[in-house]
Design an enzyme around this catalytic site. Structure first.
Site, short mmCIF file in Angstrom:
data_model
loop_
_atom_site.label_atom_id
_atom_site.label_comp_id
_atom_site.label_asym_id
_atom_site.label_seq_id
_atom_site.Cartn_x
_atom_site.Cartn_y
_atom_site.Cartn_z
N THR A 1 0.84 -1.34 0.08
CA THR A 1 0.37 -0.13 0.09
C THR A 1 1.25 1.23 -0.54
OG1 THR A 1 -1.54 -1.35 1.45
CG2 THR A 1 -1.93 1.21 1.12
N ASN B 1 -5.73 -9.19 -8.10
CA ASN B 1 -5.64 -10.18 -6.98
C ASN B 1 -7.02 -10.97 -6.65
OD1 ASN B 1 -6.48 -6.55 -6.32
ND2 ASN B 1 -7.39 -7.67 -4.12
N SER C 1 5.02 -6.29 -2.69
CA SER C 1 4.98 -6.59 -1.09
C SER C 1 5.53 -8.14 -0.45
CB SER C 1 2.97 -6.63 -0.82
OG SER C 1 3.04 -6.56 0.40
N GLY C 2 6.11 -7.99 0.85
CA GLY C 2 6.63 -8.79 1.23
C GLY C 2 5.87 -10.22 1.34
N HIS C 3 4.73 -9.96 2.13
CA HIS C 3 3.70 -10.50 2.56
C HIS C 3 3.25 -11.42 2.01
CE1 HIS C 3 -0.16 -9.21 3.06
NE2 HIS C 3 0.15 -7.88 3.05
N THR D 1 14.02 4.73 10.08
CA THR D 1 14.70 3.70 10.63
C THR D 1 14.57 2.43 9.34
OG1 THR D 1 15.29 4.97 12.23
CG2 THR D 1 15.90 1.89 12.11
N CYS E 1 -8.60 -7.95 1.59
CA CYS E 1 -9.14 -6.62 2.37
C CYS E 1 -10.56 -5.44 2.33
CB CYS E 1 -7.70 -5.81 1.72
SG CYS E 1 -6.27 -6.02 1.30
N1 PLP Z 1 -2.45 -4.04 -4.25
C1 PLP Z 1 -2.88 -5.77 -4.37
C2 PLP Z 1 -2.80 -6.45 -5.98
C3 PLP Z 1 -3.04 -6.34 -3.79
O1 PLP Z 1 -3.19 -7.13 -3.60
C4 PLP Z 1 -2.68 -5.97 -2.13
C5 PLP Z 1 -3.14 -6.56 -0.76
O2 PLP Z 1 -3.74 -7.17 -1.06
C6 PLP Z 1 -1.29 -4.39 -1.88
C7 PLP Z 1 -1.51 -4.15 -2.71
C8 PLP Z 1 -1.68 -4.14 -0.44
O3 PLP Z 1 -0.29 -5.26 -0.07
P1 PLP Z 1 0.00 -4.88 1.42
O4 PLP Z 1 -1.07 -5.56 2.03
O5 PLP Z 1 1.16 -5.16 1.01
O6 PLP Z 1 -0.51 -3.24 1.71
#
Ligand code: PLP
Length: 385
Positions: A72, A150, A198-200, A236, A324
């Site tokens: 994000t 997603n 994004s790492g996760h 940091t 989300c």
């Molecule tokens: N963009 C996409 C296409 C995503 O699927 C997601 C999270 O589901 C994000 C952005 C947001 O990433 P983060 O959860 O690392 O903020």
């Protein structure tokens, strides 16, 4: 009961190898990489290595990688930073199926007086490139289009889009949060200016992301403060997570092809069996052009949330719409943009797999799912009895 986790587009397990790599940076090597003393200063070497690992996966120069706090943040920085660097331009082009990390920013921009164009998609989830071309004009500061969706896994033709946008001298950003680590990318061979990850989503921890910024792309820093990340992102560094992200990228670069095949096989087996064994269900989106791990299926006449609750009883995790945005019962904006009828959009379930899923888990789900669907249909007021 063991959890069967089919929600890897929401988040992923941290890989054991990633955790091992991170451990020393909590209690032993905990110094601040900006410190003058060796104890802290030496850690900048580990950050440098992580930057190289990320750059290797993406096919770019390490200097083009900025570490951030999440996908994000990368999206917000890319969009707001690009606009701030071109104050005379007031138009942004995006798509209707973006993640809220992009769409909400664009909608805020609209409130601030920017012209925002949200391109539509067809029934299969594909974009109309002719419409994109038509929309780019001299006032356009930025085109931001996601790499892979997603919810459906649909992959947009990003190389083509980037080329088109470049030919019109406009900056191009792609939200590749769902693509990185799942499909091969090579930034040295295309015209993408900015890319978020994004790492996760790729077996690194939560709380770390990255933004690729092609050399020469003008970007105003979003976070102001210290001189970290060469003055491009103050704060940091989250050293353990940055090191973890580097390791996760190294693993992805090494294993992506082999893992793609395994995950695709499991996804296809699950999907084909569900489509065959559950009456009145349809696959959402283009069957070919998608991530190998994602399947989005609508089960007519029943609520996705009810299916999720029943799956949960059997220890199976999936999602309806975007994780989300769940919590609200609005049908997915992505499926609505694709013209999926209201009743089908309400009954949609996303299964998203990873390298940690097994054939046994797929077989178990194939066995359970028709029972759940039949049970809920018996209760549904929309089904004639
Ligand atoms: N963009 C996409 C296409 C995503 O699927 C997601 C999270 O589901 C994000 C952005 C947001 O990433 P983060 O959860 O690392 O903020």
């Amino acid at each position: 009961m063991k959890t069967v986790y089919f929600d890897n587009n929401a988040t992923t397990k941290v890989a054991d190898e990633v955790l091992e790599e991170m451990k020393p940076f909590f209690c032993d090597l905990y110094g601040n990489p900006s410190s003058m003393h060796t104890f802290g200063g030496q850690i900048s070497r580990d950050i440098r290595r992580a930057r190289e690992q990320v750059a290797d996966l993406l096919g770019c120069d390490p200097a083009e990688i900025i570490f951030t706090g999440c996908g994000t943040e990368s999206d917000n920085s890319a969009i707001k930073g690009t606009l701030a660097a071109q104050p005379n331009k007031r138009k942004v082009i995006t798509s209707r199926v973006e993640h809220p990390a992009v769409l909400s920013v664009c909608r805020e921009l609209q409130n601030l007086g920017y012209t925002v164009v949200e391109l539509g998609v067809d029934k299969k989830g594909n974009l109309d490139l002719a419409e994109l071309e038509e929309q780019i004009d001299d006032d356009t500061a930025l085109v931001t289009i996601m790499y892979a969706n997603n919810e459906t896994g649909i992959i947009f033709p990003i190389e083509k889009i980037a080329e088109l946008v470049k030919s019109r001298n406009t900056v191009f950003h792609t939200d590749a949060v769902q693509a990185v680590g799942k499909i091969p990318l090579n930034l040295s061979k295309n015209n993408i200016d900015l890319l978020s990850l994004s790492g996760h989503k790729l077996h690194a921890p939560k709380g770390v992301g990255a933004l690729y910024v092609r050399k020469g792309t003008r970007l105003q820093p979003f976070m102001l403060g210290g001189h970290q990340e060469a003055g491009r992102r103050a704060g940091t560094e989250n050293v353990p997570c940055i090191v973890g992200l580097g390791k996760a990228c190294e693993l992805a670069a090494k294993n992506i092809k082999k893992e793609n095949e395994i995950v695709r096989h499991l996804r296809d087996k699950l999907e084909n069996a569900l489509l065959q064994n559950c009456p009145d269900c349809i696959l959402n989106g283009d069957k070919k052009n998608r991530l190998p791990n994602t399947s989005n299926i609508s089960f007519e006449y029943i609520e996705g949330e009810a299916i999720l609750l029943m799956l949960d009883k059997y220890g199976i995790c999936a999602s309806s719409g975007s994780a989300c945005t769940s919590g609200s019962l609005e049908p997915s904006h992505v499926l609505r943009a694709m013209g999926v009828p209201f009743t089908a959009a309400h009954g949609s379930i996303r299964f998203s797999l990873s390298r940690y899923n097994t054939e046994k888990e797929v077989d178990y789900t194939i066995q359970i799912m028709p029972q759940i669907v039949n049970r809920l249909r018996e209760l549904s007021p929309f089904v004639k009895k």
